[in-house]
Design a protein around this motif. Sequence first.
Motif, PDB file in Angstrom:
ATOM      1  N   GLY A   1       2.095 -14.788  -4.456  1.00 21.81           N
ATOM      2  CA  GLY A   1       2.879 -14.015  -3.497  1.00 21.81           C
ATOM      3  C   GLY A   1       3.833 -13.064  -4.175  1.00 21.81           C
ATOM      4  N   LEU A   2       4.497 -13.551  -5.231  1.00 20.08           N
ATOM      5  CA  LEU A   2       5.437 -12.709  -5.971  1.00 20.08           C
ATOM      6  C   LEU A   2       4.729 -11.523  -6.610  1.00 20.08           C
ATOM      7  CD1 LEU A   2       8.408 -13.772  -8.099  1.00 20.08           C
ATOM      8  CD2 LEU A   2       6.627 -12.490  -9.257  1.00 20.08           C
ATOM      9  N   ILE A   3       3.565 -11.772  -7.218  1.00 22.41           N
ATOM     10  CA  ILE A   3       2.804 -10.687  -7.855  1.00 22.41           C
ATOM     11  C   ILE A   3       2.381  -9.651  -6.816  1.00 22.41           C
ATOM     12  CG2 ILE A   3       0.660 -10.125  -9.062  1.00 22.41           C
ATOM     13  CD1 ILE A   3       0.912 -12.851 -10.472  1.00 22.41           C
ATOM     14  N   ALA A   4       1.909 -10.124  -5.657  1.00 22.09           N
ATOM     15  CA  ALA A   4       1.475  -9.203  -4.603  1.00 22.09           C
ATOM     16  C   ALA A   4       2.647  -8.357  -4.102  1.00 22.09           C
ATOM     17  CB  ALA A   4       0.867  -9.990  -3.447  1.00 22.09           C
ATOM     18  N   VAL A   5       3.814  -8.985  -3.941  1.00 20.40           N
ATOM     19  CA  VAL A   5       4.993  -8.256  -3.470  1.00 20.40           C
ATOM     20  C   VAL A   5       5.405  -7.204  -4.489  1.00 20.40           C
ATOM     21  CG1 VAL A   5       7.444  -8.451  -2.906  1.00 20.40           C
ATOM     22  CG2 VAL A   5       5.831 -10.115  -1.988  1.00 20.40           C
ATOM     23  N   ILE A   6       5.390  -7.555  -5.767  1.00 21.01           N
ATOM     24  CA  ILE A   6       5.808  -6.609  -6.819  1.00 21.01           C
ATOM     25  C   ILE A   6       4.844  -5.429  -6.892  1.00 21.01           C
ATOM     26  CG2 ILE A   6       6.062  -6.303  -9.321  1.00 21.01           C
ATOM     27  CD1 ILE A   6       7.275  -9.070  -9.444  1.00 21.01           C
ATOM     28  N   ILE A   7       3.545  -5.709  -6.835  1.00 20.58           N
ATOM     29  CA  ILE A   7       2.560  -4.615  -6.877  1.00 20.58           C
ATOM     30  C   ILE A   7       2.802  -3.629  -5.733  1.00 20.58           C
ATOM     31  CG2 ILE A   7       0.110  -4.044  -6.587  1.00 20.58           C
ATOM     32  CD1 ILE A   7      -0.554  -6.668  -8.030  1.00 20.58           C
ATOM     33  N   TYR A   8       3.101  -4.178  -4.554  1.00 20.02           N
ATOM     34  CA  TYR A   8       3.297  -3.334  -3.373  1.00 20.02           C
ATOM     35  C   TYR A   8       4.627  -2.584  -3.430  1.00 20.02           C
ATOM     36  CZ  TYR A   8       3.543  -2.039   1.572  1.00 20.02           C
ATOM     37  OH  TYR A   8       3.643  -1.340   2.750  1.00 20.02           O
TER      38      TYR A   8
ATOM     39  N   ILE B   1      -0.417 -16.588   1.983  1.00 25.69           N
ATOM     40  CA  ILE B   1      -0.899 -17.249   0.765  1.00 25.69           C
ATOM     41  C   ILE B   1       0.113 -18.286   0.277  1.00 25.69           C
ATOM     42  CG2 ILE B   1      -2.431 -15.404   0.014  1.00 25.69           C
ATOM     43  CD1 ILE B   1      -0.254 -14.421  -1.846  1.00 25.69           C
ATOM     44  N   GLY B   2       0.876 -18.845   1.209  1.00 24.92           N
ATOM     45  CA  GLY B   2       1.684 -20.012   0.887  1.00 24.92           C
ATOM     46  C   GLY B   2       3.125 -19.762   0.531  1.00 24.92           C
ATOM     47  N   VAL B   3       3.633 -18.537   0.693  1.00 21.24           N
ATOM     48  CA  VAL B   3       5.038 -18.261   0.399  1.00 21.24           C
ATOM     49  C   VAL B   3       5.875 -18.645   1.610  1.00 21.24           C
ATOM     50  CG1 VAL B   3       6.738 -16.495  -0.197  1.00 21.24           C
ATOM     51  CG2 VAL B   3       4.454 -16.407  -1.189  1.00 21.24           C
ATOM     52  N   LYS B   4       6.739 -19.641   1.445  1.00 26.63           N
ATOM     53  CA  LYS B   4       7.566 -20.114   2.553  1.00 26.63           C
ATOM     54  C   LYS B   4       8.710 -19.145   2.818  1.00 26.63           C
ATOM     55  CE  LYS B   4       6.593 -25.028   1.834  1.00 26.63           C
ATOM     56  NZ  LYS B   4       7.181 -26.347   1.558  1.00 26.63           N
TER      57      LYS B   4
ATOM     58  N   MET C   1      13.112  -2.583   0.656  1.00 27.29           N
ATOM     59  CA  MET C   1      12.526  -2.485   1.993  1.00 27.29           C
ATOM     60  C   MET C   1      11.044  -2.846   1.980  1.00 27.29           C
ATOM     61  SD  MET C   1      15.060  -1.646   3.893  1.00 27.29           S
ATOM     62  CE  MET C   1      16.071  -2.579   2.736  1.00 27.29           C
ATOM     63  N   MET C   2      10.314  -2.370   0.979  1.00 29.92           N
ATOM     64  CA  MET C   2       8.879  -2.649   0.912  1.00 29.92           C
ATOM     65  C   MET C   2       8.614  -4.110   0.581  1.00 29.92           C
ATOM     66  SD  MET C   2       7.469   0.867  -0.870  1.00 29.92           S
ATOM     67  CE  MET C   2       5.737   0.508  -0.605  1.00 29.92           C
ATOM     68  N   ALA C   3       9.490  -4.708  -0.232  1.00 30.80           N
ATOM     69  CA  ALA C   3       9.348  -6.139  -0.534  1.00 30.80           C
ATOM     70  C   ALA C   3       9.546  -6.970   0.732  1.00 30.80           C
ATOM     71  CB  ALA C   3      10.355  -6.552  -1.611  1.00 30.80           C
ATOM     72  N   LEU C   4      10.539  -6.614   1.533  1.00 30.45           N
ATOM     73  CA  LEU C   4      10.770  -7.338   2.788  1.00 30.45           C
ATOM     74  C   LEU C   4       9.620  -7.141   3.775  1.00 30.45           C
ATOM     75  CD1 LEU C   4      14.594  -6.782   3.285  1.00 30.45           C
ATOM     76  CD2 LEU C   4      13.432  -8.995   3.287  1.00 30.45           C
ATOM     77  N   SER C   5       9.005  -5.970   3.735  1.00 29.94           N
ATOM     78  CA  SER C   5       7.885  -5.726   4.651  1.00 29.94           C
ATOM     79  C   SER C   5       6.655  -6.560   4.283  1.00 29.94           C
ATOM     80  CB  SER C   5       7.515  -4.237   4.647  1.00 29.94           C
ATOM     81  OG  SER C   5       6.906  -3.864   3.422  1.00 29.94           O
ATOM     82  N   MET C   6       6.636  -7.124   3.062  1.00 31.15           N
ATOM     83  CA  MET C   6       5.513  -7.956   2.620  1.00 31.15           C
ATOM     84  C   MET C   6       5.720  -9.426   2.928  1.00 31.15           C
ATOM     85  SD  MET C   6       2.770  -6.757   1.068  1.00 31.15           S
ATOM     86  CE  MET C   6       2.287  -7.965  -0.158  1.00 31.15           C
ATOM     87  N   VAL C   7       6.855  -9.791   3.529  1.00 24.94           N
ATOM     88  CA  VAL C   7       7.192 -11.194   3.745  1.00 24.94           C
ATOM     89  C   VAL C   7       6.124 -11.898   4.576  1.00 24.94           C
ATOM     90  CG1 VAL C   7       8.788 -12.713   4.979  1.00 24.94           C
ATOM     91  CG2 VAL C   7       9.673 -10.992   3.436  1.00 24.94           C
TER      92      VAL C   7
END
Length: 297
Positions: free
Chosen positions: A168-175, A243-246, A231-237
Amino acid sequence: MAESSWINEFPAMDRGTLRDIRKALDESYRSFSREYGDTIESFFDPLLSFLVWFEKLLLATPWWLVVIIVTVLAFLAGRSWKLCLGVVVSFLAIGYFGMWEDTMRTLSIITVCTLLAIGIGIPIGILMARSNRAQNIITPLLDVMQTMPAFVYLIPVVMLLGIGKIPGLIAVIIYAIPPVIRLTNLGIRLVDKEVLEAATAYGANKTQRLIGVQLPLAMPTIMAGVNQTIMMALSMVVIASMIGVKGLGQPVLKSITNQYFALGLLNGLAIVALAIIFDRISQAYAKRTQEHLGGHS
């Protein structure tokens, strides 16, 4: 009719050939995952340990202390009592509606993602600003990262690392990382050439010009990039919750699958509240930085 016949005559790849290419790519990636998956996963173990520790720290910290810390940070960034009042009211509302724990989990991963994005993105932006060749290579990659749907790059990440916090962290950072890279590059490139020439005339080398002149003058633009990254990181929540990010994303996902309107609305508003808080704090800091630079120009 003419258009239809033109499409029918257009040379298309043989179905068998296309199937073989897809199969070869799938098998290659599965082999790579089986051979190097454990090694790559162990590389991220320290980061996972830090994420778990930071989340537990936020959950164990008394609510009033968290509110005080965020309010103090808001005041230091913006020197605005209205902003501080908004922070207090937002967090009290989040706690009152029973979303405190999910908010702290979301806050932990967004904070770590933002810090990593800044730590990785600003050096890359600096590299792009100092090298046209690097800019020409990196810009298409940023275009792909920003335009490709998040679900597409979730597939290889999940296949490689499974389900959990790190994918989840990797996906958020890429985005979320492209804005801070682009605006760091832009901010440094927009620094007045005459100012740089004056610094050179005083004997400053490249590193001194970068740290003492370019980065301070580019800071408002860089902060705009940081703001967009948050803002984009929050939009990925919500997507990361798949994929399991609480956090706040999981109740929203649950409300979609079970049609719980109130649950989805409240947790969505909590995400909005976090976004507004971070947005106002980063904007206030950027504005104060700009005023500070203007006062010394």
